[in-house]
Enzyme design. Structure first.
Site, short mmCIF file in Angstrom:
data_model
loop_
_atom_site.label_atom_id
_atom_site.label_comp_id
_atom_site.label_asym_id
_atom_site.label_seq_id
_atom_site.Cartn_x
_atom_site.Cartn_y
_atom_site.Cartn_z
N HIS A 57 0.85 -1.25 -0.07
CA HIS A 57 0.00 -0.10 -0.11
C HIS A 57 0.84 1.20 -0.04
O HIS A 57 0.72 2.22 -0.85
CB HIS A 57 -1.02 -0.10 1.19
CG HIS A 57 -1.90 1.04 1.34
ND1 HIS A 57 -3.00 1.00 1.30
CD2 HIS A 57 -1.36 2.36 1.68
CE1 HIS A 57 -3.56 2.36 1.61
NE2 HIS A 57 -2.64 3.24 1.89
N GLU A 58 1.64 1.34 1.04
CA GLU A 58 2.67 2.45 0.99
C GLU A 58 3.58 2.54 -0.19
O GLU A 58 3.85 3.73 -0.87
CB GLU A 58 3.42 2.23 2.33
CG GLU A 58 2.80 2.27 3.81
CD GLU A 58 1.80 3.54 3.83
OE1 GLU A 58 1.92 4.51 2.75
OE2 GLU A 58 1.26 3.54 4.86
N HIS A 61 1.83 4.44 -3.13
CA HIS A 61 1.86 5.73 -3.13
C HIS A 61 3.24 6.42 -3.28
O HIS A 61 3.37 7.48 -4.25
CB HIS A 61 1.69 6.00 -1.41
CG HIS A 61 0.32 5.97 -0.98
ND1 HIS A 61 -0.84 6.69 -1.51
CD2 HIS A 61 -0.36 5.40 0.00
CE1 HIS A 61 -1.81 6.39 -0.81
NE2 HIS A 61 -1.46 5.38 0.22
#
Length: 265
Positions: A57-58, A61
């Protein structure tokens, strides 16, 4: 020297590889019923897989920010998938894991630090924020693929339950993180399109957005409505309430096995 540094900035961290290895080994233990007690193996498998999804998820980004103009991302270590490199390791990893243990909720964590001033264009800013929840959506589709592809033949029941619970965590994370509340990615998607005075007014409450969402989930009516929607979405993907319930039951192995799940397993 510059190119060597760039390569090291993108090299997958041994920490992440270790977490992925725990996921694989514990998943094998659940599949084979290695110890005869799938509960602890389910706990390790789901927790490790959940941390893997947080790292991805990170990373989503960070990778999107890199291609959008923030070339400082690599030096911060975000592209190595190392959870220890996050600016808010507590929010990004520790608290989400605690939320899973306490309430079976895939509550999203804190985002990586992105130098927004390096990025031009509102669409790019929105896409950077959307990349994280979209990763959870993709992870949920992978977890539920055996269900909606009718590929459960030969899949051991404990592993099926573990996948069902892991899918629930991904769906809840994707939904909650898409809520347009300051501090969450959903707000990050719409923020570039808001007027400057509105953004200035909202900025002070951003650190409390995650806490507010978590607090609302403790309201029985909100909690029931939310999980009704989550269960309905999972059922549309072929994952039954029984699978997710028994997956949560196995995950909380310290509470003892539920007879209903044990009999049907």
């Amino acid at each position: 020297m510059t190119s060597a540094t760039a390569r090291s900035d993108r090299r997958i961290s041994p920490v992440f590889l270790g977490i992925a290895a725990v996921t694989a080994v514990s998943g094998w233990a659940v599949w084979t019923d290695f110890a005869g007690q799938p509960g602890f193996a389910t706990f390790l498998f789901v927790t490790a897989a959940w941390v893997v999804s947080l790292c991805l998820h990170e990373y989503a980004h960070a990778r999107t920010a890199l291609h959008s103009g923030d070339i400082s991302i690599g030096a911060k270590g975000y592209l190595t998938l190392n959870p220890l490199k996050y600016t808010h390791a507590l929010l990004s990893v520790v608290l989400p894991v605690l939320f899973v243990i306490m309430g079976g909720i895939g509550l999203p964590g804190g985002a990586v630090f992105i130098e927004r001033g390096r990025i031009r264009g509102r669409w790019r800013h929105s896409l950077i924020s959307a990349a994280g929840p979209l990763t959870n959506v993709l992870f949920a589709l992978v977890c539920t693929a055996p269900f909606w592809l009718d590929g459960l033949d030969g899949v051991p029941v404990p592993f099926r339950h573990a996948l069902g619970f892991l899918a629930l965590l991904q769906v809840t994370a994707a939904i909650l993180n898409s809520v347009p509340v300051p501090g969450l990615d959903g707000y990050g998607v719409i923020e570039p399109w808001l007027s400057h005075p509105v953004r200035r007014a909202v900025e002070p409450i951003a650190p409390f957005g995650l806490i507010a969402v978590f607090g609302l989930l403790w309201v029985p009516e909100v909690n029931a409505a939310f999980f009704d929607a989550v269960d309905a979405l999972l059922r549309s993907l072929g994952v039954s309430d029984f699978d997710t319930y028994c997956g949560l039951d196995a995950y909380r192995f310290w509470q003892g096995a539920n007879p209903v799940c044990a009999v049907n397993g």
